[in-house]
Design a protein around this motif. Structure first.
Motif, PDB file in Angstrom:
ATOM      1  N   ILE A   1      -6.454  29.677  42.565  1.00 35.87           N
ATOM      2  CA  ILE A   1      -6.534  29.098  41.237  1.00 35.87           C
ATOM      3  C   ILE A   1      -5.276  28.250  41.103  1.00 35.87           C
ATOM      4  CG2 ILE A   1      -6.409  29.535  38.758  1.00 35.87           C
ATOM      5  CD1 ILE A   1      -8.197  31.990  39.268  1.00 35.87           C
ATOM      6  N   VAL A   2      -5.497  26.940  40.971  1.00 37.76           N
ATOM      7  CA  VAL A   2      -4.383  25.992  40.929  1.00 37.76           C
ATOM      8  C   VAL A   2      -4.239  25.482  39.495  1.00 37.76           C
ATOM      9  CG1 VAL A   2      -3.426  23.872  41.890  1.00 37.76           C
ATOM     10  CG2 VAL A   2      -4.929  25.294  43.297  1.00 37.76           C
ATOM     11  N   VAL A   3      -3.017  25.540  38.991  1.00 38.03           N
ATOM     12  CA  VAL A   3      -2.693  25.008  37.668  1.00 38.03           C
ATOM     13  C   VAL A   3      -1.820  23.773  37.889  1.00 38.03           C
ATOM     14  CG1 VAL A   3      -1.588  25.485  35.453  1.00 38.03           C
ATOM     15  CG2 VAL A   3      -2.790  27.327  36.672  1.00 38.03           C
ATOM     16  N   PHE A   4      -2.229  22.651  37.275  1.00 34.91           N
ATOM     17  CA  PHE A   4      -1.533  21.389  37.487  1.00 34.91           C
ATOM     18  C   PHE A   4      -0.540  21.117  36.354  1.00 34.91           C
ATOM     19  CE2 PHE A   4      -5.592  20.836  39.772  1.00 34.91           C
ATOM     20  CZ  PHE A   4      -5.067  20.731  41.047  1.00 34.91           C
ATOM     21  N   ARG A   5       0.703  20.978  36.723  1.00 34.86           N
ATOM     22  CA  ARG A   5       1.808  20.843  35.772  1.00 34.86           C
ATOM     23  C   ARG A   5       1.772  19.531  34.997  1.00 34.86           C
ATOM     24  NH1 ARG A   5       7.421  19.074  35.722  1.00 34.86           N
ATOM     25  NH2 ARG A   5       7.063  18.029  37.697  1.00 34.86           N
ATOM     26  N   LYS A   6       1.645  18.404  35.690  1.00 34.10           N
ATOM     27  CA  LYS A   6       1.790  17.104  35.025  1.00 34.10           C
ATOM     28  C   LYS A   6       0.736  16.871  33.946  1.00 34.10           C
ATOM     29  CE  LYS A   6       4.408  14.602  38.497  1.00 34.10           C
ATOM     30  NZ  LYS A   6       4.448  13.425  39.378  1.00 34.10           N
ATOM     31  N   GLN A   7      -0.504  17.264  34.190  1.00 30.72           N
ATOM     32  CA  GLN A   7      -1.554  17.065  33.184  1.00 30.72           C
ATOM     33  C   GLN A   7      -1.280  17.911  31.945  1.00 30.72           C
ATOM     34  OE1 GLN A   7      -3.826  14.767  33.271  1.00 30.72           O
ATOM     35  NE2 GLN A   7      -4.773  15.327  31.342  1.00 30.72           N
TER      36      GLN A   7
END
Length: 114
Positions: free
Chosen positions: A68-74
């Protein structure tokens, strides 16, 4: 909003710790990862990369973990306050965990987790 990668990763960990035990206890062979943004340039908050529990069939030892990947910039681009950021990370975690359990986007929208 701005936040270092380390601070954002800690925020994700803290939000994960706040999720109900019933939601996280069933997660099997899943790792949580924080990345800046998707390689393909899509504007995503997160992604579930794996085989849903409802579709696993024969699944056992030696399998690479689902991610499960959480994207910081968005997240940072869309949130104005720390509270907004926490809420959005929480929603992203629940959404992607829902995919692990085999819940599709349509149902997640109906439940308010998309």
């Amino acid at each position: 909003m701005e936040m270092s990668a380390d601070d954002f990763e800690q925020l994700v960990t803290d939000e994960l710790d706040l999720l109900p035990d019933e939601m996280v206890d069933g997660l099997d062979n899943v790792v949580f990862v924080v990345e800046d943004e998707p390689e393909n340039g899509e504007e995503l908050f997160g992604v579930y990369d794996g085989i849903a529990a409802t579709e696993r069939g024969q699944y056992g030892f030696g399998e690479l973990p689902d991610r499960i990947v959480v994207f910081r910039k968005q997240h940072l681009a869309e949130c104005d306050t720390l509270e907004d950021l926490k809420d959005e990370v929480h929603t992203t975690l629940v959404h992607e965990i829902g995919h692990f359990y085999g819940i599709d986007d349509e149902r997640l929208h109906e439940l308010g987790w998309a």
